[in-house]
Design a protein around this motif. Structure first.
Motif, mmCIF file in Angstrom:
data_model
loop_
_atom_site.group_PDB
_atom_site.id
_atom_site.type_symbol
_atom_site.label_atom_id
_atom_site.label_comp_id
_atom_site.label_asym_id
_atom_site.label_seq_id
_atom_site.Cartn_x
_atom_site.Cartn_y
_atom_site.Cartn_z
ATOM 1 N N LEU A 1 0.836 -1.197 0.000
ATOM 2 C CA LEU A 1 0.000 0.000 0.000
ATOM 3 C C LEU A 1 0.874 1.252 0.000
ATOM 4 O O LEU A 1 2.000 1.239 0.506
ATOM 5 C CB LEU A 1 -0.918 0.005 1.227
ATOM 6 N N TRP A 2 0.341 2.335 -0.543
ATOM 7 C CA TRP A 2 1.115 3.568 -0.634
ATOM 8 C C TRP A 2 0.204 4.763 -0.415
ATOM 9 O O TRP A 2 -1.018 4.635 -0.353
ATOM 10 C CB TRP A 2 1.822 3.654 -1.986
ATOM 11 N N SER A 3 0.818 5.934 -0.302
ATOM 12 C CA SER A 3 0.101 7.192 -0.144
ATOM 13 C C SER A 3 0.771 8.242 -1.031
ATOM 14 O O SER A 3 1.827 7.996 -1.616
ATOM 15 C CB SER A 3 0.107 7.645 1.319
ATOM 16 N N VAL A 4 0.160 9.399 -1.117
ATOM 17 C CA VAL A 4 0.683 10.486 -1.948
ATOM 18 C C VAL A 4 1.521 11.421 -1.082
ATOM 19 O O VAL A 4 1.104 11.814 0.017
ATOM 20 C CB VAL A 4 -0.462 11.265 -2.626
ATOM 21 N N PHE A 5 2.693 11.757 -1.570
ATOM 22 C CA PHE A 5 3.564 12.698 -0.865
ATOM 23 C C PHE A 5 2.843 14.039 -0.710
ATOM 24 O O PHE A 5 2.351 14.612 -1.665
ATOM 25 C CB PHE A 5 4.860 12.892 -1.666
ATOM 26 N N GLY A 6 2.772 14.515 0.530
ATOM 27 C CA GLY A 6 2.057 15.755 0.815
ATOM 28 C C GLY A 6 0.618 15.539 1.216
ATOM 29 O O GLY A 6 -0.079 16.505 1.586
ATOM 30 N N GLY A 7 0.145 14.285 1.155
ATOM 31 C CA GLY A 7 -1.232 13.983 1.522
ATOM 32 C C GLY A 7 -2.053 13.565 0.313
ATOM 33 O O GLY A 7 -1.907 14.118 -0.784
#
Length: 536
Positions: free
Chosen positions: A275-281
């Motif tokens: 799983l991953w997320s976006v840099f900065g939110g």
């Protein structure tokens, strides 16, 4: 030849040319080549003529005014897809009384931003992957740490920093059910991914059940039985259902495996290690979608949508004193500002309206006026309290030894004070950075009292609480609603009752954008010729 007959069945002249080619095989190759050119020319002419007719029709009809009510990931993706479909031939307004992003949100803690809403993205979420690439965004460095399953008395499972040891421990406790659950999830994701091809071909669906059915007929069946029953029918043990599956449904939806089997599978998929997320939110994607859609952002609270006999809609809105939030710091009360009564309501007429916010009674005060039928939006949303604490954990309160290193605790007992308890990384965590304070996120179904927080933490530098009505409360026999309430009036968030997730909202946004486009052109085949053009 089959392609020519199927596509040009209404064109007598082309059929006659094709017939000559088939009934006169003795003609020389030069004539056959000439006939072949005529066939291709006729085919291209028909494609161009069909396209020209649509262009003339579009030119004759004024550009539509479109309202999107809700500026979360669903509403902003709808605006983006409408821009793709209409180009500059539509005027789009996005109403959002709070910040863009909706349930994708961050808060500042100790100089960094931390995710408090939708946090993780699956590696097979094609739309989110594409948006990050198109908009020049970056994936955020994943937090690494250990995980334990806690039943309130002991940890029934703890992973290892060595993947092979973790796998061995899983098999030792749950047998081959671990492998079978993984394979079942992969099979489900493969079928789920059919939606990307269907939508790229221009297919749209008036109701949620039809959209699920298009991916796989079994998906609709899965909304009619609980996740626990479905897994038992497939031969899974009570142990893996009561521990692993319960832990992920508690963490992701604050509910037990009594949720319907489709959303239960979505929850299990959200336990993927990649799983991953976006840099900065993750909210950055919603912000970029709005920017690239070129829609107008109206920071106003919509109070009603009215239908007029001429087929258009009137949206009434008012300003708010401050963004309506369920967010407060330690010691301050929960405040939910109402509309600012000092401002007169404003009305605006539209040709198309998209509701991109839940219409259930516990989530919405929007009134639907002058419609010829009553709309019913059954069900309620699950209350989730997100408590963010910067401080030092008291390990004894979580039955941990001082030398235990568990960074995320998932619970197998729904009766505990929390659903999950985990250490967090900043939304702007860089690859090599390890210099950030201990910040913990606690999900619970009810607010944690001051006495409880004092037990869990030796000391606290800050405490922030976000009180979400986060996801639908799912049933084992789920009611699935409609995307199209009446022609020209669409309800994106109907898709949440199949499963509430970032990618699901985007899929809903693409679907209602296609429905709106077909409705405006009065052409059910609009946006469905890209595949044929690619083949030509």
């Amino acid at each position: 030849k089959i392609l020519l007959y199927n596509y040009l069945g209404q064109s007598g002249s082309i059929l006659r040319v094709t017939s000559v080619a088939l009934t006169n095989p003795t003609r020389n190759s030069h004539n056959m080549l000439h006939i072949g050119k005529l066939c291709l020319l006729g085919l291209l002419t028909q494609v161009r003529t069909s396209s020209s007719l649509r262009e003339v029709r579009s030119a004759d009809v004024a550009s539509p005014r479109i309202a999107i009510i809700g500026g979360g990931i669903g509403g902003t993706s709808t605006a983006y897809f409408l821009k793709e479909l209409f180009g500059d031939n539509a005027s789009i307004d996005v109403y959002e009384s709070e910040k863009i992003g909706g349930r994708l949100a961050t808060i500042p803690i100790a100089g960094d931003d931390y995710e408090v809403g939708g946090t993780v993205i699956h590696p097979k979420n094609q739309y989110m992957m594409d948006f990050v690439s198109k908009f020049g965004l970056q994936k955020r460095q994943s937090c690494t740490g250990s995980m334990g399953l806690f039943n309130g008395k002991e940890y029934v499972f703890q992973d290892s920093s060595w993947e092979i040891i973790t796998l061995a421990k899983l098999i030792l406790r749950y047998g081959w059910d671990v492998y079978r659950l993984h394979e079942l999830t992969e099979e489900m994701l493969t079928k789920f991914n059919r939606i990307y091809t269907l939508q790229s071909e221009g297919h749209a669906y008036h109701d949620v059940a039809s959209l699920l059915y298009a991916m796989d007929p079994k998906f609709v069946e899965m909304t009619k039985k609980s996740s626990a029953v479905w897994l038992k029918e497939l031969g899974f043990s009570d142990l893996i259902i009561n521990e692993l599956v319960t832990a992920v449904t508690q963490c992701n939806y604050g509910q037990t495996p009594n949720v319907h089997a489709f959303v239960g599978s979505v929850s299990v998929a959200a336990a993927d290690q990649n799983l991953w997320s976006v840099f900065g939110g993750n909210k950055r994607v919603a912000e970029e979608l709005l920017k690239h859609s070129r829609a107008s952002y109206l920071r106003r609270l919509v109070t009603s949508v009215a239908l007029h006999s001429q087929g258009h809609f009137t949206v009434t809105s008012t300003e708010t004193d401050t963004p309506v939030k369920r967010l407060f710091s330690e010691g301050s009360p929960t405040e939910i500002p109402e509309m600012n009564s000092s401002y007169d309501p404003r009305t605006q007429d539209y040709d198309v309206v998209v509701i991109a916010t839940p219409l259930n009674k516990d989530k919405s005060n929007i009134k639907l006026v002058n419609f010829t039928k009553d709309f019913d939006f059954p069900g309620h949303f699950e209350r989730i309290i997100c408590t963010m604490v910067q401080g030092e954990v008291n390990p004894e309160s979580l039955l941990l030894m001082p030398d235990d290193h568990i960074d995320e605790i998932l619970v197998t007992n729904p009766g505990l004070a929390f659903n999950s308890f985990g250490k967090q990384c900043p939304a702007s965590l860089s690859v090599n950075s390890q210099d950030y304070p201990d910040v913990w996120k606690i999900f619970s179904s009810a607010p944690l009292g001051e006495d409880q927080l004092k037990i869990f933490f030796k000391e606290r530098n800050s405490t922030d609480v976000i009180d979400w009505l986060a996801y639908p409360h799912y049933n084992s026999d789920q009611h699935l609603g409609n995307f199209e309430l009446v022609p020209g009036f669409y309800y994106l968030n109907a898709i949440e009752w199949a499963g509430s997730a970032i990618e699901m909202s985007i899929i809903g946004g693409k679907n209602v954008a296609l429905l709106a486009y077909k409705y405006w052109l009065q052409d059910p085949n609009a946006a469905m010729n890209s595949l044929l053009k690619d083949e030509l």
